[in-house]
Scaffold this active site. Structure first.
Site, PDB file in Angstrom:
ATOM      1  N   GLU A   1      -9.656 -60.465  71.934  1.00  0.00           N
ATOM      2  CA  GLU A   1     -10.974 -60.000  71.496  1.00  0.00           C
ATOM      3  C   GLU A   1     -11.605 -60.918  70.463  1.00  0.00           C
ATOM      4  O   GLU A   1     -10.921 -61.630  69.742  1.00  0.00           O
ATOM      5  CB  GLU A   1     -10.839 -58.580  70.920  1.00  0.00           C
ATOM      6  CG  GLU A   1     -10.488 -57.576  72.008  1.00  0.00           C
ATOM      7  CD  GLU A   1     -10.341 -56.143  71.516  1.00  0.00           C
ATOM      8  OE1 GLU A   1     -10.707 -55.235  72.266  1.00  0.00           O
ATOM      9  OE2 GLU A   1      -9.853 -55.929  70.390  1.00  0.00           O
TER      10      GLU A   1
ATOM     11  N   CYS B   1     -15.552 -63.397  64.060  1.00  0.00           N
ATOM     12  CA  CYS B   1     -14.150 -63.120  63.779  1.00  0.00           C
ATOM     13  C   CYS B   1     -13.351 -63.559  65.011  1.00  0.00           C
ATOM     14  O   CYS B   1     -13.496 -62.993  66.099  1.00  0.00           O
ATOM     15  CB  CYS B   1     -14.010 -61.618  63.509  1.00  0.00           C
ATOM     16  SG  CYS B   1     -12.341 -61.128  63.120  1.00  0.00           S
TER      17      CYS B   1
ATOM     18  N   CYS C   1       0.615 -60.068  68.378  1.00  0.00           N
ATOM     19  CA  CYS C   1       1.072 -60.610  67.092  1.00  0.00           C
ATOM     20  C   CYS C   1       2.568 -60.395  67.001  1.00  0.00           C
ATOM     21  O   CYS C   1       3.071 -59.355  67.428  1.00  0.00           O
ATOM     22  CB  CYS C   1       0.356 -59.883  65.942  1.00  0.00           C
ATOM     23  SG  CYS C   1       0.653 -60.638  64.327  1.00  0.00           S
TER      24      CYS C   1
ATOM     25  N   CYS D   1       2.397 -55.265  60.861  1.00  0.00           N
ATOM     26  CA  CYS D   1       1.921 -54.566  59.675  1.00  0.00           C
ATOM     27  C   CYS D   1       1.621 -53.134  60.114  1.00  0.00           C
ATOM     28  O   CYS D   1       0.972 -52.927  61.144  1.00  0.00           O
ATOM     29  CB  CYS D   1       0.689 -55.271  59.112  1.00  0.00           C
ATOM     30  SG  CYS D   1       1.068 -56.996  58.762  1.00  0.00           S
TER      31      CYS D   1
ATOM     32  N   CYS E   1      -1.890 -51.848  61.166  1.00  0.00           N
ATOM     33  CA  CYS E   1      -2.724 -52.693  62.024  1.00  0.00           C
ATOM     34  C   CYS E   1      -2.469 -52.412  63.499  1.00  0.00           C
ATOM     35  O   CYS E   1      -1.321 -52.430  63.952  1.00  0.00           O
ATOM     36  CB  CYS E   1      -2.421 -54.160  61.714  1.00  0.00           C
ATOM     37  SG  CYS E   1      -3.219 -55.311  62.841  1.00  0.00           S
TER      38      CYS E   1
ATOM     39  N   CYS F   1     -11.812 -54.245  61.241  1.00  0.00           N
ATOM     40  CA  CYS F   1     -10.533 -54.881  60.901  1.00  0.00           C
ATOM     41  C   CYS F   1      -9.375 -54.020  61.369  1.00  0.00           C
ATOM     42  O   CYS F   1      -9.326 -52.830  61.075  1.00  0.00           O
ATOM     43  CB  CYS F   1     -10.356 -54.977  59.388  1.00  0.00           C
ATOM     44  SG  CYS F   1     -11.454 -56.083  58.583  1.00  0.00           S
TER      45      CYS F   1
HETATM   46  N1  SAH Z   1      -2.968 -61.811  60.840  1.00  0.00           N
HETATM   47  C1  SAH Z   1      -3.888 -62.171  59.840  1.00  0.00           C
HETATM   48  C2  SAH Z   1      -5.328 -62.102  60.272  1.00  0.00           C
HETATM   49  C3  SAH Z   1      -5.757 -60.967  61.153  1.00  0.00           C
HETATM   50  S1  SAH Z   1      -5.853 -59.367  60.423  1.00  0.00           S
HETATM   51  C4  SAH Z   1      -3.662 -61.316  58.604  1.00  0.00           C
HETATM   52  O1  SAH Z   1      -2.905 -60.370  58.679  1.00  0.00           O
HETATM   53  O2  SAH Z   1      -4.221 -61.661  57.571  1.00  0.00           O
HETATM   54  C5  SAH Z   1      -7.385 -59.401  59.492  1.00  0.00           C
HETATM   55  C6  SAH Z   1      -7.396 -58.445  58.303  1.00  0.00           C
HETATM   56  O3  SAH Z   1      -7.550 -57.073  58.726  1.00  0.00           O
HETATM   57  C7  SAH Z   1      -6.107 -58.486  57.490  1.00  0.00           C
HETATM   58  O4  SAH Z   1      -6.351 -58.480  56.121  1.00  0.00           O
HETATM   59  C8  SAH Z   1      -5.462 -57.209  57.909  1.00  0.00           C
HETATM   60  O5  SAH Z   1      -4.498 -56.825  56.999  1.00  0.00           O
HETATM   61  C9  SAH Z   1      -6.634 -56.264  57.999  1.00  0.00           C
HETATM   62  N2  SAH Z   1      -6.326 -55.036  58.726  1.00  0.00           N
HETATM   63  C10 SAH Z   1      -5.422 -54.864  59.698  1.00  0.00           C
HETATM   64  N3  SAH Z   1      -5.422 -53.576  60.131  1.00  0.00           N
HETATM   65  C11 SAH Z   1      -6.354 -52.916  59.407  1.00  0.00           C
HETATM   66  C12 SAH Z   1      -6.848 -51.581  59.430  1.00  0.00           C
HETATM   67  N4  SAH Z   1      -6.379 -50.673  60.293  1.00  0.00           N
HETATM   68  N5  SAH Z   1      -7.830 -51.262  58.560  1.00  0.00           N
HETATM   69  C13 SAH Z   1      -8.323 -52.195  57.720  1.00  0.00           C
HETATM   70  N6  SAH Z   1      -7.925 -53.472  57.677  1.00  0.00           N
HETATM   71  C14 SAH Z   1      -6.945 -53.836  58.510  1.00  0.00           C
HETATM   72 FE1  SF4 Z   2      -0.495 -59.368  62.752  1.00  0.00          FE
HETATM   73 FE2  SF4 Z   2      -2.106 -57.301  62.185  1.00  0.00          FE
HETATM   74 FE3  SF4 Z   2      -0.226 -58.028  60.437  1.00  0.00          FE
HETATM   75 FE4  SF4 Z   2      -2.377 -59.601  60.784  1.00  0.00          FE
HETATM   76  S1  SF4 Z   2      -2.390 -57.504  59.953  1.00  0.00           S
HETATM   77  S2  SF4 Z   2      -0.200 -60.232  60.695  1.00  0.00           S
HETATM   78  S3  SF4 Z   2      -2.731 -59.274  63.004  1.00  0.00           S
HETATM   79  S4  SF4 Z   2       0.142 -57.225  62.506  1.00  0.00           S
END
Ligand code: SAH
Ligand code: SF4
Length: 445
Positions: free
Chosen positions: A145, A158, A165, A169, A172, A416
Site C-alpha cells: 500500500e 507515505c 514486516c 510491534c 501495528c 499510521c
Molecule cells: N517500520 C517503520 C516505519 C513504518 S511504521 C517504523 O516502525 O518506524 C510508521 C509509524 O506508524 C511508526 O512510528 C509506527 O510505530 C506507527 N504505527 C504503527 N501502528 C500504529 C497504530 N496502530 N497507530 C498509530 N501509529 C502506528
Molecule cells: Fe514493522 Fe509496524 Fe513495527 Fe514498523 S511499526 S517495524 S511496520 S511492525
C-alpha cells in the site's frame, strides 16, 4: 499503467543478450527474520517473462551498461542513458515513443528490449479528509500500500519498503503480516512515479523547467514547492522496516533525490525506523535523509513488549545512535514517534522520563504524539484526549516540541499502522502465535 507496447521492427535475432538474473526469491526463501538485509544478493533487475528489462529503479550508470550490452558503443550508451533517465524521472514518460530527442528509429529498438514499469493499481480509495490510499501489486503478485496525505502547506507520500514486516510491534497492523519480501528499488521509486502520474505532476512539454532555477526556488521550506506541485514530501512510513531493506531503499531514494530526475531534496524525505541500530549510521552517511524513530516507550519493560526489536537493541543504544546520527542538528531534528496507548505508555511519569532521556543524550529532537489507530483484534486502546494533552504539555514545557498528530484517512484504514494487505482477520490465538514466532526468530539470530 504499463508502458504501451510499441511496434516491434527489429528481427529477434538482433536482440542483445541481456545478463540473466535469477528469478526473484519468493516467500519460501525469503524470511530470515530480523537480519540486516534479508535479500542476500543485491538484485537491481526484475526479470520479466518477455525478456525485456524494466528500467525503473536502475541508476543511470546501470542503464548505460545495459545499453552497451545491447550493442551501443560506450559513448552512445552513456548519452542515451542520460537522455532516457531524464525522460523517465524528470518527465515521467511511460512510452519510449514520447522521447522526442531520441531518433525515431531508436525508439522501437528501446521498446523491444526495455519497458518503463509502474506498480499495478489494484484499488484506489479516497478518504473524506482528502487522504488517498492505493493498493498496489508487484509483477509477481504481491500486494502493498501507498498513502498520500494532503495538507494546507504540503503533500506527503507515505511509501512502503516491504510487503509485510519481519517485526511485530504489538500495536501495528502491518506487524500481523509475515514478511513476504523486500520491495525492489523500482517498486519503491515506482510508488513516487505513480503518485506523480495520478496527481498529474509531471512537467508538460513547453512548460518552464523550474528545477534549473536551483534548489532555493523549488524547495522553499514550509510551503508547497514553488513549482506548484502537491507532492512535496516523502516519508518511508508505509509497510515494512526500511532499514531491513537498506540497499533497495537507498537505491530508490538516490533516484528520488537525483537532480536530473525527481530532484526531491533530502530535507523533504524522512525515513522512519523502529530502531535498527546498526544501520542508522549508514542511513545518515549514505542516504542523508531526515530520521524518525519509533520510540513509543521509555522503559525497557514496556518497549520490550510493544516494540520487540527493543530486546535486541535497547533504548540506551538507540538513543546513542540518534545522538551520533550524521546530519542531525537543531535545524534538522530527529523525530521521535510516540503512539499513545491507554494505560500503557501515557502517564505523566512516562512523559517526564521521555524529557530526561532526550536531555541526557542532548538530542536535537521533536516528538510526534500519534493517537493509536485501532484495527480489528488490536490488543490496545487509544489514550484519552485529556491524557494526550497532559502528556504533550509536559514535554512541551520542557522546551521540546510535541505536537499531537491528527489521524488521517482512518475511514479507509490509511492511518499510521492500519496498513495491511490480504486483509484476512486473524483470531487472537493466531495473533499470539505469530507474535511468539517472530519473537523467537529475533532472539535466535
Ligand atoms: N517500520 C517503520 C516505519 C513504518 S511504521 C517504523 O516502525 O518506524 C510508521 C509509524 O506508524 C511508526 O512510528 C509506527 O510505530 C506507527 N504505527 C504503527 N501502528 C500504529 C497504530 N496502530 N497507530 C498509530 N501509529 C502506528
Ligand atoms: Fe514493522 Fe509496524 Fe513495527 Fe514498523 S511499526 S517495524 S511496520 S511492525
Amino acid at each position: 499503467m504499463r508502458a504501451k507496447l510499441i511496434g516491434q521492427t527489429l528481427p529477434l535475432a538482433k536482440l542483445p543478450s541481456i545478463p540473466y538474473v535469477p528469478a526473484m526469491p519468493d516467500t519460501a526463501l525469503m524470511p530470515i527474520p530480523g537480519q540486516i538485509d534479508p535479500v542476500p544478493v543485491a538484485r537491481d533487475i526484475t526479470p520479466r517473462a518477455d525478456g525485456r528489462v524494466d528500467l525503473i529503479g536502475l541508476p543511470k550508470r546501470r542503464i548505460a551498461e545495459l545499453f552497451e550490452a545491447a550493442g551501443l558503443d560506450a559513448k552512445a550508451a552513456k548519452l542515451r542513458a542520460k537522455q532516457v533517465f531524464h525522460w523517465l524521472y524528470h518527465r515521467g514518460v511511460t512510452d519510449f515513443d514520447a522521447m522526442t530527442d531520441i531518433a525515431k528509429t531508436m525508439r522501437p529498438w528501446l521498446a523491444e528490449r526495455f519497458v518503463i514499469g509502474r506498480p499495478q493499481v489494484v484499488e484506489a480509495q479516497h478518504s473524506t479528509d482528502g487522504t488517498r490510499k492505493w493498493l498496489l501489486r508487484t509483477d509477481d503478485g504481491h500486494d502493498f500500500e501507498m498513502v498520500f496525505i494532503p495538507d494546507a502547506d504540503r503533500g506527503t507520500l507515505c511509501v512502503s519498503s516491504q510487503v509485510g514486516c519481519t517485526l511485530n510491534c504489538r500495536f501495528c497492523h502491518t506487524g500481523t503480516m509475515r514478511l513476504v519480501r523486500n520491495l525492489t528499488p523500482g517498486e519503491i521509486v515506482g510508488q513516487v512515479m505513480l503518485a506523480r502520474d495520478t496527481l498529474g505532476e509531471w512537467p508538460k512539454s513547453g512548460q518552464a523547467d523550474l528545477s534549473a532555477l536551483g534548489d532555493d526556488l523549488v524547495d522553499d521550506e514550509g510551503g508547497y514547492s514553488s513549482d506548484g506541485r502537491l507532492l512535496t514530501n516523502i516519508v518511508m512510513m508505509g509497510m515494512g522496516e526500511p532499514l531491513y531493506n537498506f540497499d533497495n531503499v537507498k537505491g530508490a531514494l538516490q533516484l528520488v533525490m537525483d537532480g536530473d530526475g525527481l530532484a526531491l531534496s533530502k530535507r523533504r524525505i524522512t525515513l522512519s525506523t523502529s530502531g535498527v541500530v546498526p544501520m542508522m549510521d549508514r542511513c545518515g552517511e549514505e542516504i542523508g535523509v531526515n530520521l524518525a524513530v519509533s520510540l513509543h516507550a521509555v522503559t525497557k519493560e514496556v518497549r520490550d513488549e510493544i516494540v520487540p526489536i527493543n530486546r535486541k537493541y535497547g533504548i540506551e543504544d538507540l538513543l546513542q545512535a540518534c545522538a551520533d546520527y550524521p546530519g542531525a542538528s537543531n535545524a534538522r531534528r530527529i523525530t521521535f514517534e510516540y503512539v499513545m496507548l491507554k494505560d500503557k505508555n501515557d502517564s505523566d511519569e512516562d512523559a517526564r522520563e521521555l524529557v530526561r532521556l532526550i536531555r541526557k543524550y542532548n538530542l536535537p529532537a521533536k516528538v510526534n504524539l500519534i493517537p493509536f489507530n485501532p484495527w480489528p483484534g488490536a490488543p490496545y486502546e487509544c489514550s484519552t484526549p485529556e491524557r494526550i494533552r497532559a502528556f504533550s504539555n509536559i514535554v512541551f514545557e520542557a522546551g521540546i516540541s510535541a505536537p499531537v498528530r491528527t489521524p488521517r484517512g482512518r475511514d479507509i484504514d490509511a492511518a499510521c499502522g492500519q496498513l495491511k494487505t490480504a486483509a484476512e482477520k486473524k483470531s487472537r490465538a493466531e495473533l499470539d502465535r505469530l507474535y511468539a514466532e517472530k519473537q523467537a526468530a529475533l532472539e535466535t539470530e
